[in-house]
Design an enzyme around this catalytic site. Structure first.
Site, PDB file in Angstrom:
ATOM      1  N   SER A  82     -47.895  -1.280 -25.660  1.00 47.39           N
ATOM      2  CA  SER A  82     -48.788  -2.381 -26.000  1.00 47.39           C
ATOM      3  C   SER A  82     -49.776  -2.641 -24.859  1.00 47.39           C
ATOM      4  O   SER A  82     -49.372  -2.996 -23.751  1.00 47.39           O
ATOM      5  CB  SER A  82     -47.932  -3.638 -26.268  1.00 47.39           C
ATOM      6  OG  SER A  82     -48.575  -4.810 -25.857  1.00 47.39           O
TER       7      SER A  82
HETATM    8  N1  GSH Z   1     -54.291 -12.204 -28.256  1.00 49.53           N
HETATM    9  C1  GSH Z   1     -53.173 -11.453 -27.757  1.00 49.53           C
HETATM   10  C2  GSH Z   1     -53.012 -10.222 -28.627  1.00 49.53           C
HETATM   11  C3  GSH Z   1     -51.704  -9.481 -28.363  1.00 49.53           C
HETATM   12  C4  GSH Z   1     -51.485  -8.377 -29.381  1.00 49.53           C
HETATM   13  O1  GSH Z   1     -52.292  -8.163 -30.273  1.00 49.53           O
HETATM   14  N2  GSH Z   1     -50.356  -7.669 -29.252  1.00 49.53           N
HETATM   15  C5  GSH Z   1     -50.019  -6.657 -30.209  1.00 49.53           C
HETATM   16  C6  GSH Z   1     -49.369  -5.475 -29.537  1.00 49.53           C
HETATM   17  S1  GSH Z   1     -50.506  -4.691 -28.414  1.00 49.53           S
HETATM   18  C7  GSH Z   1     -49.049  -7.253 -31.213  1.00 49.53           C
HETATM   19  O2  GSH Z   1     -47.865  -7.240 -31.018  1.00 49.53           O
HETATM   20  N3  GSH Z   1     -49.588  -7.820 -32.279  1.00 49.53           N
HETATM   21  C8  GSH Z   1     -48.841  -8.459 -33.301  1.00 49.53           C
HETATM   22  C9  GSH Z   1     -49.698  -9.453 -34.037  1.00 49.53           C
HETATM   23  O3  GSH Z   1     -50.895  -9.589 -33.712  1.00 49.53           O
HETATM   24  O4  GSH Z   1     -49.170 -10.106 -34.956  1.00 49.53           O
HETATM   25  C10 GSH Z   1     -53.420 -11.093 -26.280  1.00 49.53           C
HETATM   26  O5  GSH Z   1     -54.523 -11.328 -25.769  1.00 49.53           O
HETATM   27  O6  GSH Z   1     -52.505 -10.626 -25.607  1.00 49.53           O
END
Ligand code: GSH
Length: 221
Positions: A15
């Site tokens: 991730s």
């Molecule tokens: N806005 C968050 C986004 C995090 C994200 O999108 N993580 C992904 C993995 S890289 C995830 O697990 N997404 C699940 C989801 O968006 O429901 C950040 O800035 O960290």
């Protein structure tokens, strides 16, 4: 004794937002000395399926947004980053290795070796044994030690710990990565946060300074 303030960060190196989160958290450690910070390896696909969620990159509109968003964070935060050619990589060997090392090493620097030096910066295929061993050798100080830890990735208890961490995160409400469980000093009440963009709110409830995204001299967009 009243419990100390703490942050548990559930991360998977596949991730990119976990990579940013772990990097930022390491930067903040020196200013968040009152907070016990623990990095806990998980298997993101297990969390997504446990929460009946979908990998964000499979949603057509999210993929181009993510690519732009990740580049912006990299630039603003001064965190080196290149989108890897193998994505998503099978991260189980890497995450088991991180579990195995964590059982014996007190520092977390080896996480950055796999997350940054190998995958999110040097574009290496971290599903491969040789890549993983080469990635952690500099911090462990010997290839033999890195090999030993890699051998432990076949141990039942190492495999089980990755499963247990992943289930713990799901039970705490996780649906993606990075996920944080924050508890304030003197309280047992857990607060769950999702995302590398939640540090300002975490700092506020923990009553610690928020150092911001940009380190000194970071280049701007
Ligand atoms: N806005 C968050 C986004 C995090 C994200 O999108 N993580 C992904 C993995 S890289 C995830 O697990 N997404 C699940 C989801 O968006 O429901 C950040 O800035 O960290």
């Amino acid at each position: 004794m009243a419990p100390q303030a703490s942050i548990i960060c559930y991360y998977d190196v596949v991730s990119p937002y976990s990579y940013f989160a772990v990097t930022l958290l390491n930067r903040y450690r020196s200013q968040w000395k009152t907070v016990d910070i623990v990095l806990r390896p998980v298997f993101l696909p297990g969390i997504l399926s446990g929460a009946k969620n979908q990998p964000p990159a499979t949603v057509a509109a999210k993929l181009p947004y993510m690519v732009a968003d990740l580049q912006r964070i990299s630039t603003c935060a001064g965190i080196p980053y290149t989108f890897p050619s193998v994505f998503p990589v099978m991260s189980i060997p890497a995450m088991r290795l991180l579990v195995a090392i964590q059982k014996h090493e007190s520092e977390d620097r080896y996480v950055q070796c796999v997350a940054k030096e190998a995958y999110w910066f040097n574009n290496q295929n971290i599903s491969q044994k040789e890549v993983l061993i080469a990635a952690v050798t500099p911090v462990l100080g010997s290839e033999a030690k890195a090999e030993q830890y890699y051998e432990m990735t076949s141990d039942k208890d190492v495999k089980q710990e990755l499963i247990d961490n992943t289930n713990q995160a799901i039970e705490a409400g996780a649906f993606g990565a990075p996920t944080f469980i924050v508890t304030t000093a003197g309280s047992d009440e857990p607060h769950m946060f999702f995302g590398s963009d939640r540090f300002e709110t975490m700092a506020s409830i923990l009553n610690v300074p928020y150092p911001g995204l940009a380190p000194k001299n970071a280049s701007k967009l």
